[in-house]
Write a protein that holds these residues in place. Structure first.
Motif, PDB file in Angstrom:
ATOM      1  N   PRO A  32      11.814 -40.348  13.639  1.00 43.91           N
ATOM      2  CA  PRO A  32      10.883 -39.262  13.486  1.00 43.91           C
ATOM      3  C   PRO A  32       9.949 -39.119  14.503  1.00 43.91           C
ATOM      4  O   PRO A  32       9.447 -40.525  14.895  1.00 43.91           O
ATOM      5  CB  PRO A  32      10.350 -39.192  12.087  1.00 43.91           C
ATOM      6  N   LEU A  34       7.083 -37.605  13.660  1.00 42.31           N
ATOM      7  CA  LEU A  34       5.919 -37.547  12.782  1.00 42.31           C
ATOM      8  C   LEU A  34       6.218 -38.126  11.437  1.00 42.31           C
ATOM      9  O   LEU A  34       7.093 -37.598  10.954  1.00 42.31           O
ATOM     10  CB  LEU A  34       5.315 -36.126  12.914  1.00 42.31           C
ATOM     11  N   THR A 247       2.588 -24.245  11.800  1.00 42.47           N
ATOM     12  CA  THR A 247       3.163 -25.592  10.813  1.00 42.47           C
ATOM     13  C   THR A 247       4.042 -24.562   9.881  1.00 42.47           C
ATOM     14  O   THR A 247       3.418 -23.550   9.407  1.00 42.47           O
ATOM     15  CB  THR A 247       2.081 -26.069  10.080  1.00 42.47           C
ATOM     16  N   VAL A 302      10.567 -29.809  16.538  1.00 40.99           N
ATOM     17  CA  VAL A 302      10.687 -30.821  15.281  1.00 40.99           C
ATOM     18  C   VAL A 302      10.656 -29.921  14.036  1.00 40.99           C
ATOM     19  O   VAL A 302      10.168 -28.869  13.937  1.00 40.99           O
ATOM     20  CB  VAL A 302       9.977 -31.979  15.277  1.00 40.99           C
ATOM     21  N   SER A 303      11.398 -30.292  13.047  1.00 39.14           N
ATOM     22  CA  SER A 303      10.952 -29.736  11.654  1.00 39.14           C
ATOM     23  C   SER A 303      11.655 -30.562  10.518  1.00 39.14           C
ATOM     24  O   SER A 303      11.837 -31.562  10.834  1.00 39.14           O
ATOM     25  CB  SER A 303      12.017 -28.481  11.842  1.00 39.14           C
ATOM     26  N   SER A 304      11.727 -30.207   9.412  1.00 37.71           N
ATOM     27  CA  SER A 304      11.864 -30.816   8.069  1.00 37.71           C
ATOM     28  C   SER A 304      13.079 -31.603   8.287  1.00 37.71           C
ATOM     29  O   SER A 304      14.141 -31.142   8.436  1.00 37.71           O
ATOM     30  CB  SER A 304      12.047 -29.929   6.815  1.00 37.71           C
ATOM     31  N   PHE A 308      10.642 -35.135  11.294  1.00 37.37           N
ATOM     32  CA  PHE A 308       9.613 -34.982  10.564  1.00 37.37           C
ATOM     33  C   PHE A 308       9.979 -35.458   9.187  1.00 37.37           C
ATOM     34  O   PHE A 308      10.993 -35.447   8.684  1.00 37.37           O
ATOM     35  CB  PHE A 308       9.127 -33.585  10.349  1.00 37.37           C
ATOM     36  N   SER A 320       9.657 -32.532   4.180  1.00 35.76           N
ATOM     37  CA  SER A 320       8.085 -32.165   4.440  1.00 35.76           C
ATOM     38  C   SER A 320       7.561 -32.099   3.219  1.00 35.76           C
ATOM     39  O   SER A 320       8.080 -32.005   1.924  1.00 35.76           O
ATOM     40  CB  SER A 320       8.454 -30.620   4.877  1.00 35.76           C
ATOM     41  N   SER A 419       1.439 -33.251  16.624  1.00 35.45           N
ATOM     42  CA  SER A 419       2.598 -32.482  16.692  1.00 35.45           C
ATOM     43  C   SER A 419       2.138 -30.862  16.629  1.00 35.45           C
ATOM     44  O   SER A 419       1.240 -30.697  15.776  1.00 35.45           O
ATOM     45  CB  SER A 419       3.561 -32.904  16.044  1.00 35.45           C
TER      46      SER A 419
END
Length: 419
Positions: A32, A34, A247, A302-304, A308, A320, A419
């Motif tokens: 990841p 983050l 976000t 980046v996303s769930s 992340f 998330s 991020s």
């Protein structure tokens, strides 16, 4: 041909146009970008949108210090450079071992940031402690341009003043500060004023959080998809004078690509009345006057579950913090294994599984929509994002967008602090 002796070599990438969308250096299937750890759910505030439905007392099931160190060990095990490690809550200042944990994470080579609540715990002594322990950045929430607006949203009087005081103190101490603003029905007409305040006070980054219907936010009236589109374009405009991001607003990446193509053609997007009001208000406040950024900050792709990951206060591993599905628990399975191998996480990294408009969209590999919002609205993590107004295939310059997206894939970006 060698350069003359003593001449400086141009930096890598010199002469290339700046990226429109950035991608992490390493495969998001392997590590990841983050990692966010919810240190506690204890918090004295009563925010209207709280995903955690925070309480005043700490949960006895919280990860203790030893457990927290193991989470950091597992985060470092992803390899170097390690993911950015953000300690959030609730209010992480409710944990007396906060500074010790920051110092431990820093000793592992992690870049550690803290996301506290705007409460009386946000003192100079506390901020000095997290800075001295090695924290690289701080993120604070600002949901209104005035005390009346912000405090009404946060549920406690005085939060606005505590937040501004902590913000100013953090900057005096040399901490980088990110400001987060919830985009809700109540904040829409105030966004230009908030932007002006953020620019005036100074911040590393301003992030617009698009509401997710989970926790207490289930009872809030969301903006319409058309209003969200207007907000995303206004945030893009703000990016000319200060760094902005979103976000749970992954379609901001689509907007960035579209606007780059339109700007190159000298064209403007057709937008709604909210965009016009926000632009006019910001201009009236002088927001767009003065120095402009030499390079626009591109959004990070980046996303769930795809770059992340969120570790809850009890150790559950979520894609998330706004997506209440778990791929496992760090007490039973290493974070590296959950992230890389769990069915939940691997499915979220496969855009071919997306359904509805997200599945049909030409931007799905660079956007993919909010999986948290899809789940919160429909109960299906792979359904379309209901906050997106875009109709797949409607943007007229598809080849130009594809060329920009392809150039982004070949451009390894530097890692930012937040991020």
């Amino acid at each position: 041909m060698k350069p003359p002796a003593g001449s400086a070599r141009p930096p890598a990438g010199a002469g290339r146009p700046p990226a429109v969308v950035r991608r992490p250096r390493h495969s998001v299937a392997e590590r990841p970008f983050l990692v966010i750890w919810e240190a506690t759910r204890a918090c004295p505030l009563a925010c209207l949108h709280c995903r955690a439905e925070a309480l005043t007392a700490r949960d006895p099931r919280e990860l203790d210090g030893a457990d927290a160190r193991r989470v950091m060990d597992q985060t470092a095990a992803f390899g170097k450079p390690g993911p950015l490690f953000v300690i959030t809550g609730g209010d992480p200042f409710q944990r007396p071992d906060l500074a010790d944990l920051i110092a431990y994470g820093t000793s592992l080579g992690l870049r550690v940031a803290v996301s506290p609540s705007g409460t009386p715990t946000l003192t100079r002594a506390g901020l000095e402690a997290v800075r001295d322990a090695g924290a690289v950045a701080l993120s604070l929430s600002l949901d209104g341009s005035t005390a009346a607006r912000h405090d009404a949203f946060r549920g406690v009087p005085g939060v606005y003043d505590w937040t501004l005081e902590g913000w100013r103190t953090a900057r005096e101490l040399g901490l980088k500060v990110q400001i987060n603003t919830t985009v809700s029905r109540d904040s829409l007409e105030d966004l230009a004023d908030i932007a002006a305040l953020v620019r005036r006070e100074g911040a590393m980054l301003w992030s617009g959080f698009l509401l997710v219907p989970t926790g207490r936010a289930e009872g809030l009236d969301p903006p319409t998809p058309a209003e969200i589109e207007d907000v995303l374009h206004f945030l893009y405009d703000c990016g000319a004078v200060m760094a902005t991001k979103t976000t749970e607003g992954h379609h901001f990446r689509r907007v960035a690509l579209q606007r780059a193509v339109l700007d190159a053609r000298g064209e403007r997007p057709a937008l709604g009345p909210l965009y016009g009001r926000l632009r006019a208000r910001a201009a009236g406040l002088g927001f767009f006057e003065g120095a402009r950024r030499t390079v626009r900050r591109p959004p990070m792709d980046v996303s769930s579950g795809r770059g992340f990951v969120f570790v809850s206060h009890t150790g559950e591993v979520h894609p998330s913090g706004f997506l209440p599905l778990s791929g496992g628990n760090v007490k039973e399975r290493p974070l590296t294994s959950v992230y890389r191998e769990s069915a939940l996480f691997t499915s979220l990294r496969d855009p071919s599984l997306l359904r509805g408009r997200c599945g049909a969209c030409e931007f799905k590999t660079v956007c993919g929509g909010s999986r948290s919002r899809a789940y919160g609205s429909t109960g299906d993590v792979l359904e379309e994002d209901p906050y997106c107004a875009y109709e797949p295939g409607s943007f007229p310059y598809r080849r130009e967008v594809e060329a920009l997206a392809e150039s982004t894939k070949r451009r390894p970006p530097p890692l930012p602090y937040v991020s």
